[in-house]
Design a protein around this motif. Sequence first.
Motif, PDB file in Angstrom:
ATOM      1  N   THR A 137      22.583  17.451 -22.826  1.00 56.86           N
ATOM      2  CA  THR A 137      21.581  16.620 -22.161  1.00 56.86           C
ATOM      3  C   THR A 137      20.275  16.597 -22.935  1.00 56.86           C
ATOM      4  OG1 THR A 137      22.565  17.105 -20.007  1.00 56.86           O
ATOM      5  CG2 THR A 137      20.303  16.285 -20.020  1.00 56.86           C
ATOM      6  N   GLN A 138      19.814  17.748 -23.382  1.00 50.93           N
ATOM      7  CA  GLN A 138      18.561  17.812 -24.127  1.00 50.93           C
ATOM      8  C   GLN A 138      18.664  17.057 -25.447  1.00 50.93           C
ATOM      9  OE1 GLN A 138      17.922  22.061 -24.357  1.00 50.93           O
ATOM     10  NE2 GLN A 138      16.757  22.108 -22.445  1.00 50.93           N
ATOM     11  N   THR A 139      19.798  17.143 -26.103  1.00 55.47           N
ATOM     12  CA  THR A 139      19.972  16.415 -27.362  1.00 55.47           C
ATOM     13  C   THR A 139      19.995  14.912 -27.123  1.00 55.47           C
ATOM     14  OG1 THR A 139      21.255  18.281 -28.226  1.00 55.47           O
ATOM     15  CG2 THR A 139      21.403  16.216 -29.430  1.00 55.47           C
ATOM     16  N   GLU A 140      20.611  14.483 -26.028  1.00 53.39           N
ATOM     17  CA  GLU A 140      20.596  13.058 -25.681  1.00 53.39           C
ATOM     18  C   GLU A 140      19.166  12.569 -25.485  1.00 53.39           C
ATOM     19  OE1 GLU A 140      24.742  11.994 -23.366  1.00 53.39           O
ATOM     20  OE2 GLU A 140      23.139  12.958 -22.234  1.00 53.39           O
ATOM     21  N   HIS A 141      18.351  13.354 -24.799  1.00 58.53           N
ATOM     22  CA  HIS A 141      16.969  12.936 -24.559  1.00 58.53           C
ATOM     23  C   HIS A 141      16.178  12.874 -25.861  1.00 58.53           C
ATOM     24  CE1 HIS A 141      17.327  14.583 -20.166  1.00 58.53           C
ATOM     25  NE2 HIS A 141      18.010  13.471 -20.355  1.00 58.53           N
ATOM     26  N   ALA A 142      16.361  13.874 -26.722  1.00 59.39           N
ATOM     27  CA  ALA A 142      15.656  13.872 -28.003  1.00 59.39           C
ATOM     28  C   ALA A 142      16.076  12.677 -28.853  1.00 59.39           C
ATOM     29  CB  ALA A 142      15.922  15.179 -28.749  1.00 59.39           C
ATOM     30  N   LEU A 143      17.353  12.364 -28.825  1.00 56.01           N
ATOM     31  CA  LEU A 143      17.848  11.222 -29.592  1.00 56.01           C
ATOM     32  C   LEU A 143      17.317   9.912 -29.024  1.00 56.01           C
ATOM     33  CD1 LEU A 143      19.603  10.313 -31.918  1.00 56.01           C
ATOM     34  CD2 LEU A 143      21.609  10.487 -30.431  1.00 56.01           C
ATOM     35  N   ALA A 144      17.215   9.812 -27.707  1.00 46.96           N
ATOM     36  CA  ALA A 144      16.680   8.596 -27.087  1.00 46.96           C
ATOM     37  C   ALA A 144      15.229   8.366 -27.490  1.00 46.96           C
ATOM     38  CB  ALA A 144      16.801   8.687 -25.570  1.00 46.96           C
ATOM     39  N   VAL A 145      14.448   9.446 -27.610  1.00 49.80           N
ATOM     40  CA  VAL A 145      13.065   9.305 -28.065  1.00 49.80           C
ATOM     41  C   VAL A 145      13.023   8.801 -29.496  1.00 49.80           C
ATOM     42  CG1 VAL A 145      10.940  10.565 -28.575  1.00 49.80           C
ATOM     43  CG2 VAL A 145      12.175  11.026 -26.456  1.00 49.80           C
ATOM     44  N   LEU A 146      13.891   9.323 -30.353  1.00 55.67           N
ATOM     45  CA  LEU A 146      13.941   8.851 -31.735  1.00 55.67           C
ATOM     46  C   LEU A 146      14.292   7.371 -31.809  1.00 55.67           C
ATOM     47  CD1 LEU A 146      15.793  11.819 -33.527  1.00 55.67           C
ATOM     48  CD2 LEU A 146      13.380  11.198 -33.732  1.00 55.67           C
ATOM     49  N   LEU A 147      15.116   6.922 -30.887  1.00 56.03           N
ATOM     50  CA  LEU A 147      15.522   5.512 -30.874  1.00 56.03           C
ATOM     51  C   LEU A 147      14.415   4.607 -30.347  1.00 56.03           C
ATOM     52  CD1 LEU A 147      19.213   5.762 -29.592  1.00 56.03           C
ATOM     53  CD2 LEU A 147      18.358   5.837 -31.935  1.00 56.03           C
ATOM     54  N   GLY A 148      13.364   5.200 -29.775  1.00 54.38           N
ATOM     55  CA  GLY A 148      12.265   4.401 -29.253  1.00 54.38           C
ATOM     56  C   GLY A 148      12.527   3.810 -27.888  1.00 54.38           C
ATOM     57  N   ARG A 149      13.412   4.435 -27.113  1.00 50.65           N
ATOM     58  CA  ARG A 149      13.739   3.890 -25.806  1.00 50.65           C
ATOM     59  C   ARG A 149      12.630   4.149 -24.804  1.00 50.65           C
ATOM     60  NH1 ARG A 149      20.303   4.433 -24.983  1.00 50.65           N
ATOM     61  NH2 ARG A 149      20.840   3.317 -26.911  1.00 50.65           N
ATOM     62  N   SER A 150      12.593   3.322 -23.783  1.00 53.23           N
ATOM     63  CA  SER A 150      11.558   3.429 -22.754  1.00 53.23           C
ATOM     64  C   SER A 150      11.795   4.682 -21.914  1.00 53.23           C
ATOM     65  CB  SER A 150      11.593   2.192 -21.856  1.00 53.23           C
ATOM     66  OG  SER A 150      12.806   2.162 -21.107  1.00 53.23           O
ATOM     67  N   PRO A 151      10.743   5.158 -21.228  1.00 51.39           N
ATOM     68  CA  PRO A 151      10.929   6.320 -20.346  1.00 51.39           C
ATOM     69  C   PRO A 151      12.038   6.116 -19.309  1.00 51.39           C
ATOM     70  CG  PRO A 151       8.604   5.890 -20.676  1.00 51.39           C
ATOM     71  CD  PRO A 151       9.334   4.744 -21.326  1.00 51.39           C
ATOM     72  N   ARG A 152      12.218   4.899 -18.867  1.00 52.18           N
ATOM     73  CA  ARG A 152      13.263   4.628 -17.883  1.00 52.18           C
ATOM     74  C   ARG A 152      14.650   4.837 -18.477  1.00 52.18           C
ATOM     75  NH1 ARG A 152      13.727  -1.478 -16.429  1.00 52.18           N
ATOM     76  NH2 ARG A 152      14.485  -1.362 -18.570  1.00 52.18           N
ATOM     77  N   ASP A 153      14.803   4.537 -19.775  1.00 53.68           N
ATOM     78  CA  ASP A 153      16.121   4.607 -20.411  1.00 53.68           C
ATOM     79  C   ASP A 153      16.403   5.941 -21.082  1.00 53.68           C
ATOM     80  OD1 ASP A 153      16.587   1.981 -19.650  1.00 53.68           O
ATOM     81  OD2 ASP A 153      15.716   1.169 -21.486  1.00 53.68           O
ATOM     82  N   ILE A 154      15.411   6.839 -21.140  1.00 47.33           N
ATOM     83  CA  ILE A 154      15.635   8.104 -21.839  1.00 47.33           C
ATOM     84  C   ILE A 154      16.714   8.928 -21.139  1.00 47.33           C
ATOM     85  CG2 ILE A 154      14.553  10.359 -22.267  1.00 47.33           C
ATOM     86  CD1 ILE A 154      12.077   8.920 -23.159  1.00 47.33           C
ATOM     87  N   ALA A 155      16.724   8.902 -19.804  1.00 45.13           N
ATOM     88  CA  ALA A 155      17.689   9.715 -19.065  1.00 45.13           C
ATOM     89  C   ALA A 155      19.091   9.101 -19.057  1.00 45.13           C
ATOM     90  CB  ALA A 155      17.210   9.920 -17.630  1.00 45.13           C
TER      91      ALA A 155
END
Length: 460
Positions: free
Chosen positions: A231-249
């Motif tokens: 889960t934590q790696t998914e969130h870190a990767l979502a931030v790298l992708l530039g996703r919105s706060p709504r889509d990070i989870a």
Amino acid sequence: MMLKQALLPIMVAAALSACAVGPDYQRPQLEMPQAAANVAPVASDWWRSFEDPVLDAMIDESLRYNRDLVQAAARVEEAAAAAGVARAGLLPQVSASAGSGRSQTSAYSSGGGALLDSRQAGLTASWELDLWGKLRREREAALADVSASERSLAALRLSLGSQVAKSYFQLASYDAQLASARATLQSREESLQLRQKRFNGGMTSELELRQAEAEAASARATVPQLAQAVTQTEHALAVLLGRSPRDIAANLGRGKALSALAEPEQIPSGLPSDLLLRRADVAAAEASLIAANARIGVARAAYFPSISLSAGIGSASTALTDLFSGPAQTWNFAANLTAPIFNAGRIAAGVDAANARQKQALAVYEKTVQQAFADTLDAMSAVSTTRATEQAQLQQLASLREALRLARLRYDNGYSSYLDVLDAERGVFQVEQALSSARLARLSAVVSLYAALGGGWQAG
């Protein structure tokens, strides 16, 4: 004769403006290691060599939306605008003005309380003669700043792509470890149920039952830890992708397993002779050095006189209808010279500061070059060692799985204790986890090598 005298100052100014104070830039001479000349450049889309469409889509997404890249791109725009300001300083500045006014004099004055109208319009031009090259050094520094920011952006793009690839591989590694942990947990719970039945039937000892309970509890504790890591790696990767706060989870898509990823066909095995031209971070450090070198000239130019010319043409009249008539025309011309006489060492301190900043930029450039070669050598070494480690652990896992099969067979036939089965199961699980980490280390080393070799960036 009068014409020659009038042109003489202009001719002198033009001759003086041909030179610029301050040192001209020369690339520092560095002791370079032996390098192979036959190493091919890395492709700009190097990540496609792993043949995973999900990874390709993630890196493409990060290069479009990552906030660090957006910030770096804005810095390039800012530097380009500053270069435009510096260029404008070399050219004459022209402005227009117009005005209208009405006033009344005192009734006790000579005007007797008359109403007075005034109208004026005109053009004003000013130009600072760049006798000592101050403005040209400023523009040289500004253009170098643009180059540095562009190359820093390219270096950041490479770094971002590397981070996304490594995080993606890390996520796949955690997925594999979690799948192994869940399979192990299921196997140990089934074994515990079997031990419980045999214990209830008096066919096994309490020792075997408690050992089975302990192993099941150990696997049960490992599963949530790995799930949290996923889960934590998914969130870190979502931030790298530039996703919105709504889509990070939101859960990220999955591509190929680590074991199914393609092996890059050609991995360089030697240092390229043009490594410094392949790395954007080295080029950015050199551009910053060029800018710092040019600003020494800007600081030194403060020692010398500066000459500025200004001229204006226009018309003034009390009546709007007469504003543009011949008699209403006005003009002016002025030349101003300023020269420092006493400033309590301010100019000298400015020159010293510029020299110190140039030394700092030189040290940064030299360290960046050192780090470039160190990164490349480390990455080449890591690629070979991690591949060897992965192969060894593959062989170890095959042997342990066979040992586990034999241990279970011997236990079922009464030739060995249950402890032998537990040891074999524990060994298989540990090596499965280690093999996943070894595959991750090998793929990360390949990514690091691509990044160390410049990742497709080439100096233009």
